[in-house]
Design a protein around this motif. Structure first.
Motif, PDB file in Angstrom:
ATOM      1  N   GLY A 115      -6.065   5.543   2.762  1.00 41.67           N
ATOM      2  CA  GLY A 115      -7.367   5.060   3.194  1.00 41.67           C
ATOM      3  C   GLY A 115      -7.931   3.971   2.307  1.00 41.67           C
ATOM      4  N   PHE A 116      -7.514   3.931   1.054  1.00 43.18           N
ATOM      5  CA  PHE A 116      -8.004   2.912   0.120  1.00 43.18           C
ATOM      6  C   PHE A 116      -7.635   1.500   0.570  1.00 43.18           C
ATOM      7  CE2 PHE A 116      -3.685   3.901  -1.178  1.00 43.18           C
ATOM      8  CZ  PHE A 116      -3.144   2.653  -1.445  1.00 43.18           C
ATOM      9  N   ALA A 117      -6.612   1.371   1.421  1.00 44.08           N
ATOM     10  CA  ALA A 117      -6.068   0.056   1.748  1.00 44.08           C
ATOM     11  C   ALA A 117      -6.588  -0.511   3.054  1.00 44.08           C
ATOM     12  CB  ALA A 117      -4.542   0.135   1.816  1.00 44.08           C
ATOM     13  N   VAL A 118      -7.404   0.244   3.799  1.00 42.46           N
ATOM     14  CA  VAL A 118      -7.731  -0.163   5.162  1.00 42.46           C
ATOM     15  C   VAL A 118      -9.167  -0.657   5.295  1.00 42.46           C
ATOM     16  CG1 VAL A 118      -6.073   1.529   6.027  1.00 42.46           C
ATOM     17  CG2 VAL A 118      -8.501   2.120   5.989  1.00 42.46           C
ATOM     18  N   ALA A 119      -9.370  -1.495   6.319  1.00 36.56           N
ATOM     19  CA  ALA A 119     -10.711  -1.956   6.667  1.00 36.56           C
ATOM     20  C   ALA A 119     -11.323  -1.119   7.772  1.00 36.56           C
ATOM     21  CB  ALA A 119     -10.657  -3.421   7.102  1.00 36.56           C
ATOM     22  N   ALA A 120     -10.501  -0.377   8.510  1.00 32.78           N
ATOM     23  CA  ALA A 120     -10.992   0.471   9.596  1.00 32.78           C
ATOM     24  C   ALA A 120     -10.078   1.682   9.715  1.00 32.78           C
ATOM     25  CB  ALA A 120     -11.032  -0.290  10.919  1.00 32.78           C
TER      26      ALA A 120
ATOM     27  N   GLY B 123       7.880   7.959   0.926  1.00 25.76           N
ATOM     28  CA  GLY B 123       8.629   9.125   0.482  1.00 25.76           C
ATOM     29  C   GLY B 123       7.910  10.435   0.656  1.00 25.76           C
ATOM     30  N   ARG B 124       6.582  10.408   0.863  1.00 24.96           N
ATOM     31  CA  ARG B 124       5.813  11.636   0.962  1.00 24.96           C
ATOM     32  C   ARG B 124       5.738  12.119   2.410  1.00 24.96           C
ATOM     33  NH1 ARG B 124       2.646  13.713  -2.457  1.00 24.96           N
ATOM     34  NH2 ARG B 124       0.905  13.980  -1.010  1.00 24.96           N
ATOM     35  N   PRO B 125       5.297  13.371   2.624  1.00 28.88           N
ATOM     36  CA  PRO B 125       5.163  13.860   3.994  1.00 28.88           C
ATOM     37  C   PRO B 125       4.171  13.011   4.779  1.00 28.88           C
ATOM     38  CG  PRO B 125       5.029  15.686   2.429  1.00 28.88           C
ATOM     39  CD  PRO B 125       4.989  14.427   1.621  1.00 28.88           C
ATOM     40  N   SER B 126       4.495  12.750   6.014  1.00 30.04           N
ATOM     41  CA  SER B 126       3.631  11.934   6.861  1.00 30.04           C
ATOM     42  C   SER B 126       2.331  12.672   7.159  1.00 30.04           C
ATOM     43  CB  SER B 126       4.337  11.599   8.167  1.00 30.04           C
ATOM     44  OG  SER B 126       5.530  10.885   7.921  1.00 30.04           O
TER      45      SER B 126
ATOM     46  N   ALA C  68       0.822  -1.209   0.000  1.00 26.87           N
ATOM     47  CA  ALA C  68       0.000   0.000   0.000  1.00 26.87           C
ATOM     48  C   ALA C  68       0.854   1.256   0.000  1.00 26.87           C
ATOM     49  CB  ALA C  68      -0.931  -0.008   1.214  1.00 26.87           C
ATOM     50  N   LYS C  69       1.952   1.225   0.710  1.00 25.06           N
ATOM     51  CA  LYS C  69       2.823   2.390   0.800  1.00 25.06           C
ATOM     52  C   LYS C  69       3.817   2.479  -0.353  1.00 25.06           C
ATOM     53  CE  LYS C  69       4.807   3.474   4.688  1.00 25.06           C
ATOM     54  NZ  LYS C  69       4.492   4.913   4.801  1.00 25.06           N
ATOM     55  N   GLY C  70       4.071   1.359  -1.028  1.00 30.08           N
ATOM     56  CA  GLY C  70       5.158   1.333  -1.990  1.00 30.08           C
ATOM     57  C   GLY C  70       6.494   1.448  -1.283  1.00 30.08           C
ATOM     58  N   ARG C  71       6.581   0.839  -0.100  1.00 27.33           N
ATOM     59  CA  ARG C  71       7.747   0.983   0.770  1.00 27.33           C
ATOM     60  C   ARG C  71       8.766  -0.113   0.486  1.00 27.33           C
ATOM     61  NH1 ARG C  71       8.040   2.917   6.490  1.00 27.33           N
ATOM     62  NH2 ARG C  71       9.717   1.831   7.571  1.00 27.33           N
TER      63      ARG C  71
END
Length: 305
Positions: free
Chosen positions: A153-158, A138-141, A44-47
């Motif tokens: 938010g697209f990746a979460v269930a809650a 890589g983006r601002p937190s 989800a983060k591309g980490r």
């Protein structure tokens, strides 16, 4: 709609991801022992998978079950937990924090957050939760619920709304390994505060054991220019101190480092939405909390040195 702590805990138990508020930044959370759920965070983060994750637990007793704490680690935990300090210790029980979450290392990064909602989620879940910042890598937190939802938010269930983050910078990371104590990432718990508890810190350290060490990190789309005395054409200037720049874009009109830290990522994100030619940032003193602010700014600008 915001999920309750119990709903978030059930999502974690089901192997799903959640948005977790903390006093530092919003996190993208998963069961630390569930390799499939942890892999979903990286996706989800591309980490990059060589970057370890911090395990969040409800209290120091839970932390000591997964990490091997010596006297120094215990002293730091007693002084700064719950709060914005992460300790890197030898792993004690790898069954609770999977290999992927630790990036294959023999150490584990652990934190007891101070945010009451985060603690309620952790208590309801009953185990360690890895929760790197809820931004794309890589983006601002994100330090607001809306920004966290926008990012991952697209990746979460809650998604749990805990209000705006009070600290606004990721936690300080300190390693306690092989009899040496080293600062791996500066944060709201300052170098001076740490040394007041454990004495002088070792030089160098093992940066690969800490998240947030990439040369280009925390970066908006617009180029960031640091140590700026004025804005250039098309730039937005984030000022610091009395009379510096437009007050609407000031990190702290009074020159308060804590206020600047709390505003930094929010203003970087808001400025970036204006699609400026660049974002210029006024000098911030390096002392105290300024060390952490300048660390994030150097990485946002792609300059570490």
């Amino acid at each position: 709609m915001s999920a309750t702590p119990d709903e978030a805990a059930r999502a974690l138990a089901d192997g799903a991801l959640i948005l977790l508020p903390t006093e530092t930044v919003y996190g993208l959370g998963a069961d630390a022992g569930n390799a499939e759920a942890v892999a979903a965070i990286f996706a989800a983060k591309g980490r990059p998978r060589f970057n370890p994750l911090i395990s969040h637990v409800a209290d120091a007793e839970a932390a000591a079950r997964i990490g091997a704490f010596d006297a120094t680690a215990h002293a730091l935990a007693q002084a700064f937990w719950p709060g914005p300090l992460t300790l890197v210790t030898p792993i004690r029980d790898a069954s609770h924090v999977c290999d992927l979450a630790r990036a294959g290392l023999d150490s584990v990064a652990i934190r007891v957050p101070a945010h009451p909602t985060a603690r309620a989620v952790l208590a309801a879940f009953g185990g360690p939760v890895v929760a790197p910042s809820a931004n794309r890598s890589g983006r601002p937190s994100p330090t607001t619920f809306a920004d966290a939802v926008e990012e991952t938010g697209f990746a979460v269930a809650a998604a749990v709304d805990g209000g705006d983050c009070q600290v606004g910078l990721e936690s300080t990371v300190v390693s306690v390994l092989d009899g040496q104590t080293a600062l791996l990432r500066p944060g709201a718990v300052t170098r001076d505060q740490i040394e007041s508890v454990v004495g002088p810190l070792a030089g160098g350290g093992q940066g690969h054991r800490s998240p947030g060490r990439l040369a280009l990190h925390y970066a908006p789309d617009a180029p960031v220019r640091i140590e700026a005395t004025a804005a250039r054409a098309g730039e937005i200037l984030l000022g610091f101190g009395p009379g510096v720049g437009d007050p609407r874009w000031s990190l702290s009109p009074s020159g308060d480092p804590a206020q600047a830290a709390a505003n930094l990522f929010r203003l970087l994100r808001e400025a970036d939405r204006q699609r400026p030619a660049g974002i210029a940032v006024s000098p911030v003193p390096q002392t105290g909390l300024g060390e952490a602010i300048n660390d994030r700014l150097r990485r946002a600008a792609g300059f570490v040195g």
